[in-house]
Design a protein around this motif. Sequence first.
Motif, PDB file in Angstrom:
ATOM      1  N   LYS A  12      -8.291 -15.261  -5.633  1.00 42.38           N
ATOM      2  CA  LYS A  12      -9.072 -14.789  -6.560  1.00 42.38           C
ATOM      3  C   LYS A  12      -8.107 -14.025  -7.793  1.00 42.38           C
ATOM      4  O   LYS A  12      -7.425 -13.733  -8.621  1.00 42.38           O
ATOM      5  CB  LYS A  12      -9.796 -13.616  -6.106  1.00 42.38           C
ATOM      6  N   ASP A  13      -6.117 -14.326  -7.262  1.00 40.64           N
ATOM      7  CA  ASP A  13      -5.553 -13.729  -8.368  1.00 40.64           C
ATOM      8  C   ASP A  13      -3.812 -15.050  -7.802  1.00 40.64           C
ATOM      9  O   ASP A  13      -4.540 -16.112  -7.545  1.00 40.64           O
ATOM     10  CB  ASP A  13      -4.770 -12.494  -7.703  1.00 40.64           C
ATOM     11  N   GLY A  14      -3.558 -14.866  -8.718  1.00 41.87           N
ATOM     12  CA  GLY A  14      -2.670 -15.680  -7.933  1.00 41.87           C
ATOM     13  C   GLY A  14      -2.276 -16.006  -9.834  1.00 41.87           C
ATOM     14  O   GLY A  14      -2.650 -15.480 -10.730  1.00 41.87           O
ATOM     15  N   PRO A  15      -0.860 -16.803 -10.549  1.00 46.83           N
ATOM     16  CA  PRO A  15      -0.999 -17.191 -11.348  1.00 46.83           C
ATOM     17  C   PRO A  15      -1.607 -18.339 -11.654  1.00 46.83           C
ATOM     18  O   PRO A  15      -2.659 -19.167 -11.074  1.00 46.83           O
ATOM     19  CB  PRO A  15       0.428 -18.404 -11.269  1.00 46.83           C
ATOM     20  N   PRO A  16      -2.305 -18.219 -13.264  1.00 49.21           N
ATOM     21  CA  PRO A  16      -3.004 -19.711 -14.272  1.00 49.21           C
ATOM     22  C   PRO A  16      -2.521 -20.763 -13.958  1.00 49.21           C
ATOM     23  O   PRO A  16      -3.803 -21.206 -13.333  1.00 49.21           O
ATOM     24  CB  PRO A  16      -3.147 -18.845 -15.369  1.00 49.21           C
TER      25      PRO A  16
ATOM     26  N   VAL B 279       5.152 -21.049  -7.151  1.00 52.39           N
ATOM     27  CA  VAL B 279       4.972 -21.699  -6.034  1.00 52.39           C
ATOM     28  C   VAL B 279       4.950 -20.471  -4.934  1.00 52.39           C
ATOM     29  O   VAL B 279       3.759 -20.741  -3.980  1.00 52.39           O
ATOM     30  CB  VAL B 279       6.043 -22.286  -5.646  1.00 52.39           C
ATOM     31  N   SER B 280       6.309 -19.876  -4.798  1.00 42.27           N
ATOM     32  CA  SER B 280       6.193 -18.804  -4.251  1.00 42.27           C
ATOM     33  C   SER B 280       4.834 -17.459  -3.870  1.00 42.27           C
ATOM     34  O   SER B 280       4.937 -16.562  -3.319  1.00 42.27           O
ATOM     35  CB  SER B 280       7.146 -18.165  -4.350  1.00 42.27           C
ATOM     36  N   THR B 281       4.211 -17.370  -5.089  1.00 43.48           N
ATOM     37  CA  THR B 281       3.295 -16.407  -5.328  1.00 43.48           C
ATOM     38  C   THR B 281       1.990 -16.426  -5.439  1.00 43.48           C
ATOM     39  O   THR B 281       1.225 -15.705  -4.824  1.00 43.48           O
ATOM     40  CB  THR B 281       3.853 -15.219  -6.891  1.00 43.48           C
ATOM     41  N   CYS B 282       1.593 -17.402  -5.283  1.00 42.09           N
ATOM     42  CA  CYS B 282       0.358 -18.116  -5.091  1.00 42.09           C
ATOM     43  C   CYS B 282      -0.426 -18.316  -3.638  1.00 42.09           C
ATOM     44  O   CYS B 282      -1.446 -17.864  -3.368  1.00 42.09           O
ATOM     45  CB  CYS B 282      -0.119 -19.113  -5.811  1.00 42.09           C
TER      46      CYS B 282
END
Lengths: 212, 212, 212, 212, 212, 212
Positions: free
Chosen positions: C25-29, C37-40
């Motif tokens: 639902k969120d995370g980078p496109p 890689v780290s934020t998804c």
Amino acid sequence: MTRKIEAVARAAVHPETEIIATSSKDGPPSIQGFLDVSTCVPGLLAEVARHPDVDAIVVACFDDTGVDAVRCLTTAPVIGVGEAAYHAAAMISPKFSVITTMSRSLPGLEANLMRYGLDRRCVRVRATDVPVLKLEEMDPGTLDKIRAEVKCAIEQDRAEAIVLGCAGMSDLMTQLSREFGVPVVDGVACAVTFAEALVKANLSTSKSCSYA
Amino acid sequence: MTRKIEAVARAAVHPETEIIATSSKDGPPSIQGFLDVSTCVPGLLAEVARHPDVDAIVVACFDDTGVDAVRCLTTAPVIGVGEAAYHAAAMISPKFSVITTMSRSLPGLEANLMRYGLDRRCVRVRATDVPVLKLEEMDPGTLDKIRAEVKCAIEQDRAEAIVLGCAGMSDLMTQLSREFGVPVVDGVACAVTFAEALVKANLSTSKSCSYA
Amino acid sequence: MTRKIEAVARAAVHPETEIIATSSKDGPPSIQGFLDVSTCVPGLLAEVARHPDVDAIVVACFDDTGVDAVRCLTTAPVIGVGEAAYHAAAMISPKFSVITTMSRSLPGLEANLMRYGLDRRCVRVRATDVPVLKLEEMDPGTLDKIRAEVKCAIEQDRAEAIVLGCAGMSDLMTQLSREFGVPVVDGVACAVTFAEALVKANLSTSKSCSYA
Amino acid sequence: MTRKIEAVARAAVHPETEIIATSSKDGPPSIQGFLDVSTCVPGLLAEVARHPDVDAIVVACFDDTGVDAVRCLTTAPVIGVGEAAYHAAAMISPKFSVITTMSRSLPGLEANLMRYGLDRRCVRVRATDVPVLKLEEMDPGTLDKIRAEVKCAIEQDRAEAIVLGCAGMSDLMTQLSREFGVPVVDGVACAVTFAEALVKANLSTSKSCSYA
Amino acid sequence: MTRKIEAVARAAVHPETEIIATSSKDGPPSIQGFLDVSTCVPGLLAEVARHPDVDAIVVACFDDTGVDAVRCLTTAPVIGVGEAAYHAAAMISPKFSVITTMSRSLPGLEANLMRYGLDRRCVRVRATDVPVLKLEEMDPGTLDKIRAEVKCAIEQDRAEAIVLGCAGMSDLMTQLSREFGVPVVDGVACAVTFAEALVKANLSTSKSCSYA
Amino acid sequence: MTRKIEAVARAAVHPETEIIATSSKDGPPSIQGFLDVSTCVPGLLAEVARHPDVDAIVVACFDDTGVDAVRCLTTAPVIGVGEAAYHAAAMISPKFSVITTMSRSLPGLEANLMRYGLDRRCVRVRATDVPVLKLEEMDPGTLDKIRAEVKCAIEQDRAEAIVLGCAGMSDLMTQLSREFGVPVVDGVACAVTFAEALVKANLSTSKSCSYA
């Protein structure tokens, strides 16, 4: 060359750190290839023995010649400038290449990298085939050869940092880094600041077996 | 634990270096295993963004969680305490072993060592199965477990230095080193002094590709 | 892109296998480089938690982001599309090369290959420097860049199979395979069929330590 | 043994997949060590030639004997049961150990693992020194030897999955997995389901060079 | 080709050493790629069995086909010509390259080098794509292809010795060595003189386990 | 010790080969660890220079000290006894272990094995902690320590051959081999017979770059 190295070292350390720059009384004028590497160590060890009270020792030869032998003489941290440069490059880039002087130094440098484990981070060791002592004059042709190898390292090796593989290239660091947009690592600056770091972190050379 | 780490850091750096010790506002209470490693990074990145003007960043988690991601946010050198400890141990001993907390952290640490190339210098990563947060109390049973693993590392692994694989073990360094006669390496002290070293050597994180 | 991946997956599995294609639902496109890689991962883990009853999970990101963390949440087999593609390529060719999108993804992919051991079978990871989202339009220039890298992989790397290193390239597989006369491996098809295989072989994720 | 293998294979595949279980008309009664490995291949190739219309081929010998040679005879995917087991174990655990029959098979299996790259995931290959043909009777002493090695693999090797390194051990999988709480991987089930997977993913053996 | 090999062998050994040059009664006319490698071994073993009283055995196929199997039949030292050439090259140069016949032989040779450990000394295995049997005529075009690869090995691979990767190239050794100024290693001469060496050093094939 | 080595050498070579056994005029009495290794080379090189007309040179120190440097002085083949023993062991067994004198020699020997690539064939280097010069007397306690390590190498390392890692152990070869049923390899015999082999195979040290 000892004076050039001393200047680079002094510029890098904290003001309270004293630098004693000295060179072996005998031994080959420069160290390039297996023969020079093997014959310079006794002179190096004698020089080390003349300075028993130092807090750390930097061996300012990019082949890290005699570093393990020096570690047998002291509890102070001992760091080679090659080793220091590789460790530093590994902390600021995923992959680096090394640019050194003569082709005949390559197998020795590659063996060092393998022993340190850092061959896994080094894409390639490149030679300019400019003799060490020629570096002192640094004519335009010499500089061009170095710049050509830096270019190849970035484009072909996909290196994201460059290690300058000769203590005599230290003063090129800022210039090349600006020109090519990648960090250019000089072993002398890294080795003296890492030596300070190990001292401040209270670490000394292990004497439990191999360096006893 | 943040306060303990801060004290170790302050004790290691030069007087003119200011230490800002801070921890992520959210994220797991400790980092042990793949799940904690993955979920703590957004909080870490947010914390990094709150301090844009620092000269260098130390990620004080022995798993070196998020170090590569932090490198994408800054040109300042970024060092993980695991990475720092391995590089330091490699400069003072031919072979070292690592003693960490939980067994479930081992694959992650071993993958890091392989990526750094320093698995070639590390004989073995050992777990005490003492949880990180239990370290804070440090009862005699906990200390005995750590000492038992240090003993095995020296006798069975032939390790000539020991890396303490958890930021919470920092204060044991001197005691264990004296007891066992080998250097005991704490990542926090190494990371802050190496950060100082990279800054003094004028090196910054490469922005040419992977960390751009 | 989720729909494209879903179609490829459905076409590959047995008729009785149900595919649930969903994205965080969120995370980078898109996921390109260490920062994405780290934020998804937190978003990925939340999505996994929403589907507790599935028999197997495929993480459809070629970086295999969060695969180990997902394994900590379930006993069902969990497979990354990168991992699946490498294993498949190793079963049908002695050596393969990987063609991916951005250069900044290379160190992450190379680290994965090394961790899996399959760097020994992969000659080279090549980047087209076409951004993931650009792949959706797939204009002729984009296709030409991909074809140029396939050509180099066969001629220079002597690769005998090609792994397409981005879930968004799945639909090129048949076309490129026919044009170049080598198998072209798409991770999505491999991952869903391997997931079926592990389920049929009665294998589940080990919960004895690291993924407990 | 062929019937036992056939039963395991049939139980693992989808209902629409037909299994043809056959064994070489000549060749050694079991394959243990370099001599058996070398002499059984012509019979294997002849058997393969007798079934030109199959969609995939599984070589049900844990040494993966002749797998590369069979790949030269067909475009269908060809999978060895050793290879399949290692790839499967690598997808469900960070580290696995292998338990096989005779010590004299170890160098061959270790060479295979190295060639596949999966030695990096396999902690150790262990022998029970129970001959393959003795497995058919499976008396209590035999089972005890296997269980003793599984125990060592978990406790000493820290293996998180066990690969049963002989096609004749297939029926022990469920029992041992329940007893020891780790996945126990049987190559036959993995190889047939992976064969189905490669067929569904439209992949065939590369014919561009080595297997042409 | 057997006669050519015999002549090279006789020229290399001490006068008191008798050479018995023989070739398998059946099997493929030449050995190039996985299929030939697998089918020639039974004929080789039969031939070995016909000469039970020899002091040492040389397998004169550059793929070292069946060498491990032959070791199971005898206590005499058994040496493959590929293996011998690599060991010799490693004793006279830091890095070597191999020039062989067909591209489809490359994966087999590379797997051998890796198993021997000598991939660390071999920069690259190069194919001329001249079929083995074509070597017998050795027209100028064939020689030119070989010379072109030698040139690349020296200039691009920085090889300091060349291994000729086919028994049929033995007679080129002196000519190429003089032309290019690097040692050119022929496996046949190395294998027969190493066989003499092992016999004089009182060494026999280990029968303690794998070759029992 | 020079006389002992000379006797072993003479017994191994062909009658027409003349052995000149000589030792360095200065340098440490024995070579154990980094310090001895580094200081003995100038004396070794001087000794080599005194014998310009030899056909081959054997450096009879198991650390292979100065071998690369000697190669820079001559076109004759130069072989270290450590190197020779490892190559020989690799030709007669799949895996070997090394038994040497002092623990402090281990890192140097392990670095050599890695550089040669033969660490992949060597399971472990074991130390007896019997000093080299103590070997000359060879009292029963010394022999027992060596035998205990041979036993461990066979049972724990699964070594199928043993390399005796000190020139002073040469005379134990036959006795230990008979007692333990595995080949026991002595570097002196291997080095002199390999030197003969390289000369007969017309190979000389490469002078194209590193040893120029």
